[in-house]
Structure formats: structure tokens, C-alpha cells
Design a protein around this motif. Structure first.
Motif, PDB file in Angstrom:
ATOM      1  N   LEU A  29      34.863  37.836  40.043  1.00  0.00           N
ATOM      2  CA  LEU A  29      35.163  39.289  39.712  1.00  0.00           C
ATOM      3  C   LEU A  29      36.372  39.203  38.458  1.00  0.00           C
ATOM      4  N   ASN A  30      37.242  38.348  38.666  1.00  0.00           N
ATOM      5  CA  ASN A  30      38.211  38.118  37.305  1.00  0.00           C
ATOM      6  C   ASN A  30      37.370  38.223  36.129  1.00  0.00           C
ATOM      7  N   ILE A  31      36.467  37.450  35.757  1.00  0.00           N
ATOM      8  CA  ILE A  31      35.812  37.110  34.872  1.00  0.00           C
ATOM      9  C   ILE A  31      35.195  38.451  34.488  1.00  0.00           C
ATOM     10  N   LEU A  32      34.377  38.923  35.337  1.00  0.00           N
ATOM     11  CA  LEU A  32      33.643  40.340  35.049  1.00  0.00           C
ATOM     12  C   LEU A  32      34.469  41.422  34.706  1.00  0.00           C
ATOM     13  N   ILE A  33      35.719  41.393  35.096  1.00  0.00           N
ATOM     14  CA  ILE A  33      36.821  42.458  34.574  1.00  0.00           C
ATOM     15  C   ILE A  33      37.568  42.219  33.501  1.00  0.00           C
ATOM     16  N   THR A  34      37.596  40.916  33.174  1.00  0.00           N
ATOM     17  CA  THR A  34      38.321  40.524  32.185  1.00  0.00           C
ATOM     18  C   THR A  34      37.740  40.714  30.865  1.00  0.00           C
ATOM     19  N   ILE A  35      36.264  40.396  30.840  1.00  0.00           N
ATOM     20  CA  ILE A  35      35.250  40.514  29.568  1.00  0.00           C
ATOM     21  C   ILE A  35      35.606  41.975  28.856  1.00  0.00           C
ATOM     22  N   PHE A  60      42.949  36.388  25.835  1.00  0.00           N
ATOM     23  CA  PHE A  60      41.792  36.300  26.799  1.00  0.00           C
ATOM     24  C   PHE A  60      42.699  35.568  28.056  1.00  0.00           C
ATOM     25  N   ILE A  61      43.394  34.291  27.931  1.00  0.00           N
ATOM     26  CA  ILE A  61      43.945  33.619  28.754  1.00  0.00           C
ATOM     27  C   ILE A  61      45.230  34.702  29.491  1.00  0.00           C
ATOM     28  N   VAL A  62      46.019  35.647  28.692  1.00  0.00           N
ATOM     29  CA  VAL A  62      46.972  36.279  29.411  1.00  0.00           C
ATOM     30  C   VAL A  62      46.093  37.260  30.465  1.00  0.00           C
ATOM     31  N   LEU A  66      46.733  37.522  34.591  1.00  0.00           N
ATOM     32  CA  LEU A  66      46.968  38.811  35.127  1.00  0.00           C
ATOM     33  C   LEU A  66      46.209  39.358  36.190  1.00  0.00           C
ATOM     34  N   ILE A  67      44.985  39.165  35.782  1.00  0.00           N
ATOM     35  CA  ILE A  67      44.054  40.059  36.849  1.00  0.00           C
ATOM     36  C   ILE A  67      43.840  39.079  37.878  1.00  0.00           C
ATOM     37  N   GLN A  68      44.051  37.782  37.791  1.00  0.00           N
ATOM     38  CA  GLN A  68      43.692  36.766  38.894  1.00  0.00           C
ATOM     39  C   GLN A  68      45.004  36.973  39.728  1.00  0.00           C
ATOM     40  N   LEU A  73      46.607  39.822  45.013  1.00  0.00           N
ATOM     41  CA  LEU A  73      47.341  40.431  45.707  1.00  0.00           C
ATOM     42  C   LEU A  73      46.564  41.579  46.581  1.00  0.00           C
ATOM     43  N   VAL A  74      45.405  41.885  46.276  1.00  0.00           N
ATOM     44  CA  VAL A  74      44.710  42.982  47.015  1.00  0.00           C
ATOM     45  C   VAL A  74      43.359  42.305  47.610  1.00  0.00           C
TER      46      VAL A  74
END
Length: 308
Positions: A29-35, A60-62, A66-68, A73-74
């Protein structure tokens, strides 16, 4: 002492995933949101032009870190987040202009532009408005097709072959030869009524006929096939090709050859028309309405640009 509602605890259990699936799903999910977030940042932040695009790598790394952290947390409601993410992209696909297809196209085009595009700032221009039929146009610019390549090569032997040239000047003059051959043979034909027909470059070679987007596609493909750098401009109701000339010094050289050597008759008492992009690079108009490279614009407005 605190009391927790049993219903809330039960709901959280239903919306959470067992270990180790929670870690795997969070990463995906992190990858899907980050892109898509990275694409937005890439298109709107100034390109620092660092070696190997390290500024984009850092962004991209930042974002992914952050999203991870946020997703961890949720993680107790991770299934709800996945559901909302899919709904948002599905809504964008069906009713908006940014969905699954757009994310894929933008990512593919960004990677392509980073490797090939000498003017990556064009991506900022192209996002002022969605570029019409972008994926179809990119696919139609078949600069690797042998028929397209052979036609472009033949044009360079037919026109201006005896003009002394070398290096970048040779490429420029050969691209002008391609312009001349297409311009001399092009026949404007409308699309089917009520439908936008996108012809591939190899298809347009059969009869040298089509509308403005077909001409722009063929011109861009042929110029790219022999080492030039073309782009296609979107003005709202019109598409046309431009060719990268370079700096002001290269423009002076191009102007001399156009007006004094290659297109003296066509350009007599006429001006050379061009655009200057955000990096100071100069692009000449190659529209089908122009009788010489740098002819008068049918429309000077730029709503989008695809650089090849």
C-alpha cells in the motif's frame, strides 16, 4: 481506569490483518500511495538537474519513509484504508482525469523522460491541462519502426544532400529535409465525424494524409528516427510538432540556413517563429501550415507538450 467499547474493539479486529500479512500489505500500500504522490512532486518541483536525478531519488525515499511510518500508526484499520484508496482511484478513473490508467501513464512517461528527454521541464507544461489521447499519441510516434526510419533516411538523400554539414548541424539540416518532404506531400483529411482517429506514423506514410495530430505524429516520429528531438504541442483544438534547436547561438545558425540556404524562397521577408522553454531551449515550429521551419504559428498558446 479506562473502558473500551467492545464493539469498537471488535471492529478494529475485523479491519486489521494478522501478522506477518499486515507488514506485507502495508509495504504494498505504501508503494501504491507513494507513486502518485511522487509523480505530483516530480511534476511541480524544480528539477535541480543533479547527477543520476539524485534529487528525485531523495524525494521518493523521503515520501516512502513518511508514508510507511504513517501507515504503521493506523495499521489497525488498514483494510479500511485499502478500500478507500481503491475507491478514490476508481472514482478518478470513471469520473475524473486521474485514475489507475493516468498513474501508470504518468509513471511510464516520467521514467522515459528522465532517460531520454533533454528538457524534463516540459513535463510541468504538459500538466497545465490533460494532454488529449496522450498514451495513444506516444504509441503512435513509432520512431523505431523500420518504415518510418527508412522514409526519414530517404528524405535526407532527396533534399539538401549536397549542403556541407557535420555534427549537430548535420542533424538539424537532415531534420529540415524531413520537414520539406512531409510538407510537400501532406494532404489534410478530417477524422471520421464525431470520432478522434489517431493514425500511427507508419500508417500515415501510406498516403501522407490526415489531420493535424496525424501530421504532428508523423513529423515527430521521423525527426526522432534520425537523431533529432521533437515535441508535440497541444493548444486546445490543435496539435502541431516542434523541433529542438538549442541555444540562441544555434538559433542564429538555423536562421541563416533557413533564410539563406535551404528555404530562401519560402522564407523571404518572413520571420522565424519559435518558443523558448523554461530552460532557455529554443523550439522551432514545424506545423503543416508552415512552408518553412519556423513558419508562423497557427496558435501560439501552449496548453501541453509531449517531448520525445
Amino acid at each position: 481506569m479506562t473502558f473500551k467499547n467492545p464493539k469498537i474493539i471488535l471492529l478494529k479486529k475485523k479491519l486489521s490483518l494478522p501478522k506477518p500479512w499486515d507488514i506485507i500489505v502495508i509495504f504494498i500500500l505504501n508503494i501504491l500511495i507513494t507513486i502518485p504522490l511522487f509523480l505530483i512532486a516530480h511534476q511541480n518541483l524544480i528539477d535541480l538537474d543533479w547527477i543520476l536525478h539524485l534529487d528525485r531519488v531523495i524525494i521518493f525515499i523521503v515520501l516512502i519513509v513518511l508514508i510507511q511510518l504513517l501507515l504503521r500508526l493506523v495499521k489497525t484499520i488498514i483494510i479500511l484504508i485499502i478500500f478507500l484508496y481503491v475507491i478514490i482511484l476508481l472514482f478518478g478513473t470513471l469520473f475524473g482525469d486521474y485514475g489507475f490508467t493516468r498513474v501508470y501513464e504518468d509513471y511510464r512517461y516520467m521514467i522515459y523522460a528522465m532517460k531520454e528527454n533533454p528538457n524534463p521541464q516540459d513535463l510541468i507544461i504538459s500538466k497545465l491541462l490533460p494532454f488529449p489521447n496522450k498514451s495513444k499519441i506516444i504509441a503512435a510516434v513509432e520512431y523505431n519502426n523500420p518504415k518510418v526510419r527508412n522514409f526519414a533516411v530517404a528524405a535526407t538523400t532527396k533534399h539538401f544532400k549536397n549542403v556541407k554539414k557535420s555534427g549537430d548541424l548535420r542533424v538539424m539540416i537532415q531534420c529540415f529535409a524531413v520537414f520539406k518532404e512531409i510538407r510537400n506531400n501532406w494532404n489534410y483529411v478530417n477524422d471520421p465525424k464525431g470520432r478522434e482517429y489517431i493514425a500511427a506514423a507508419s500508417e500515415s506514410l501510406q498516403h501522407f494524409s490526415g489531420d493535424c495530430d496525424d501530421h504532428a505524429i508523423l513529423m515527430a516520429a521521423c525527426i526522432k528516427a534520425i537523431g533529432g528531438t521533437p515535441r508535440i504541442i497541444h493548444t486546445g483544438g490543435h496539435l502541431y510538432p516542434e523541433m529542438l534547436i538549442g541555444s540562441q547561438k544555434e538559433l542564429e545558425t538555423a536562421t541563416y540556413y533557413i533564410k539563406e540556404v535551404l528555404f530562401a524562397k519560402e522564407s523571404r521577408s518572413q520571420q522565424i517563429h519559435y518558443h523558448i522553454d523554461e530552460r532557455g531551449q529554443i523550439w522551432l515550429n514545424l506545423d503543416y501550415t508552415a512552408t518553412y521551419p519556423g513558419g508562423k504559428f497557427m496558435s501560439e498558446e501552449i496548453l501541453g507538450a509531449l517531448t520525445f
